[in-house]
Design a protein around this motif. Structure first.
Motif, PDB file in Angstrom:
ATOM      1  N   MET A   1       0.843  -1.187   0.000  1.00 27.40           N
ATOM      2  CA  MET A   1       0.000   0.000   0.000  1.00 27.40           C
ATOM      3  C   MET A   1       0.882   1.242   0.000  1.00 27.40           C
ATOM      4  N   SER A   2       0.509   2.162  -0.802  1.00 32.19           N
ATOM      5  CA  SER A   2       1.283   3.393  -0.859  1.00 32.19           C
ATOM      6  C   SER A   2       0.754   4.373   0.181  1.00 32.19           C
ATOM      7  N   ILE A   3       1.523   5.385   0.396  1.00 34.89           N
ATOM      8  CA  ILE A   3       1.173   6.407   1.385  1.00 34.89           C
ATOM      9  C   ILE A   3      -0.054   7.191   0.924  1.00 34.89           C
ATOM     10  N   ILE A   4      -0.181   7.401  -0.375  1.00 35.23           N
ATOM     11  CA  ILE A   4      -1.317   8.167  -0.900  1.00 35.23           C
ATOM     12  C   ILE A   4      -2.629   7.416  -0.660  1.00 35.23           C
ATOM     13  N   SER A   5      -2.637   6.103  -0.866  1.00 32.24           N
ATOM     14  CA  SER A   5      -3.866   5.337  -0.641  1.00 32.24           C
ATOM     15  C   SER A   5      -4.209   5.279   0.848  1.00 32.24           C
ATOM     16  N   ILE A   6      -3.205   5.218   1.699  1.00 32.05           N
ATOM     17  CA  ILE A   6      -3.458   5.224   3.151  1.00 32.05           C
ATOM     18  C   ILE A   6      -4.040   6.569   3.571  1.00 32.05           C
ATOM     19  N   LYS A   7      -3.495   7.674   3.028  1.00 29.58           N
ATOM     20  CA  LYS A   7      -4.012   9.002   3.356  1.00 29.58           C
ATOM     21  C   LYS A   7      -5.448   9.175   2.864  1.00 29.58           C
ATOM     22  N   SER A   8      -5.730   8.671   1.663  1.00 30.62           N
ATOM     23  CA  SER A   8      -7.098   8.807   1.144  1.00 30.62           C
ATOM     24  C   SER A   8      -8.079   7.987   1.984  1.00 30.62           C
ATOM     25  N   LYS A   9      -7.677   6.803   2.404  1.00 38.33           N
ATOM     26  CA  LYS A   9      -8.543   5.993   3.259  1.00 38.33           C
ATOM     27  C   LYS A   9      -8.732   6.655   4.622  1.00 38.33           C
ATOM     28  N   LEU A  10      -7.655   7.253   5.133  1.00 37.52           N
ATOM     29  CA  LEU A  10      -7.742   7.949   6.419  1.00 37.52           C
ATOM     30  C   LEU A  10      -8.651   9.173   6.303  1.00 37.52           C
ATOM     31  N   ASN A  11      -8.563   9.909   5.212  1.00 34.72           N
ATOM     32  CA  ASN A  11      -9.438  11.066   4.992  1.00 34.72           C
ATOM     33  C   ASN A  11     -10.902  10.638   4.867  1.00 34.72           C
ATOM     34  N   LYS A  12     -11.148   9.532   4.158  1.00 38.48           N
ATOM     35  CA  LYS A  12     -12.507   9.021   4.057  1.00 38.48           C
ATOM     36  C   LYS A  12     -13.038   8.611   5.428  1.00 38.48           C
ATOM     37  N   TYR A  13     -12.195   7.960   6.214  1.00 35.24           N
ATOM     38  CA  TYR A  13     -12.611   7.530   7.550  1.00 35.24           C
ATOM     39  C   TYR A  13     -12.900   8.741   8.444  1.00 35.24           C
ATOM     40  N   LEU A  14     -12.050   9.765   8.383  1.00 34.59           N
ATOM     41  CA  LEU A  14     -12.270  10.967   9.176  1.00 34.59           C
ATOM     42  C   LEU A  14     -13.534  11.701   8.741  1.00 34.59           C
ATOM     43  N   ALA A  15     -13.808  11.708   7.433  1.00 32.30           N
ATOM     44  CA  ALA A  15     -15.046  12.324   6.945  1.00 32.30           C
ATOM     45  C   ALA A  15     -16.256  11.548   7.448  1.00 32.30           C
ATOM     46  N   PHE A  16     -16.156  10.220   7.434  1.00 32.95           N
ATOM     47  CA  PHE A  16     -17.254   9.389   7.937  1.00 32.95           C
ATOM     48  C   PHE A  16     -17.476   9.626   9.435  1.00 32.95           C
ATOM     49  N   ILE A  17     -16.414   9.707  10.203  1.00 28.80           N
ATOM     50  CA  ILE A  17     -16.528   9.948  11.647  1.00 28.80           C
ATOM     51  C   ILE A  17     -17.124  11.342  11.897  1.00 28.80           C
ATOM     52  N   GLY A  18     -16.703  12.325  11.113  1.00 29.54           N
ATOM     53  CA  GLY A  18     -17.273  13.671  11.248  1.00 29.54           C
ATOM     54  C   GLY A  18     -18.756  13.680  10.945  1.00 29.54           C
ATOM     55  N   TYR A  19     -19.154  12.933   9.901  1.00 31.33           N
ATOM     56  CA  TYR A  19     -20.575  12.840   9.561  1.00 31.33           C
ATOM     57  C   TYR A  19     -21.351  12.171  10.690  1.00 31.33           C
TER      58      TYR A  19
END
Length: 98
Positions: A1-19
């Motif tokens: 896994m690259s760092i970019i895919s980990i960051k995108s997954k982390l951003n999606k998870y943070l957006a979901f938690i914020g929602y």
């Protein structure tokens, strides 16, 4: 896994938690508003029968009927509470019927 895919997954998870946090706080605010409305309705409905509760309290304690000192005073107080309650009910008759 690259760092970019980990960051995108982390951003999606943070957006979901914020929602989820926003949905949770919104739902709590709605429940609190419903509780306030129910409390007001409960107070309005039972507020008109407060004198009846006082009368039942005094009758239950036997303070009005079994007034040993002055039986006439107890009878006058009972009549006063009944008169007050009937005046209050007649004043709220239209609100009770609707």
């Amino acid at each position: 896994m690259s760092i970019i895919s980990i960051k995108s997954k982390l951003n999606k998870y943070l957006a979901f938690i914020g929602y989820r946090y926003l949905a949770y706080t919104f739902e709590l605010k709605q429940l609190l508003q419903q509780l306030k409305n129910f409390g007001l309705l409960f107070l309005v409905v039972l507020g008109s029968s407060a004198l009846g509760f006082v009368l039942l309290l005094f009758l239950g304690l036997g303070k009005i009927i079994d007034s040993a000192d002055t039986p006439l005073y107890g009878a006058q107080m009972a009549l006063f509470y009944l008169l007050l309650q009937s005046v209050m009910i007649s004043a709220m008759k239209l609100a009770i019927k609707k």
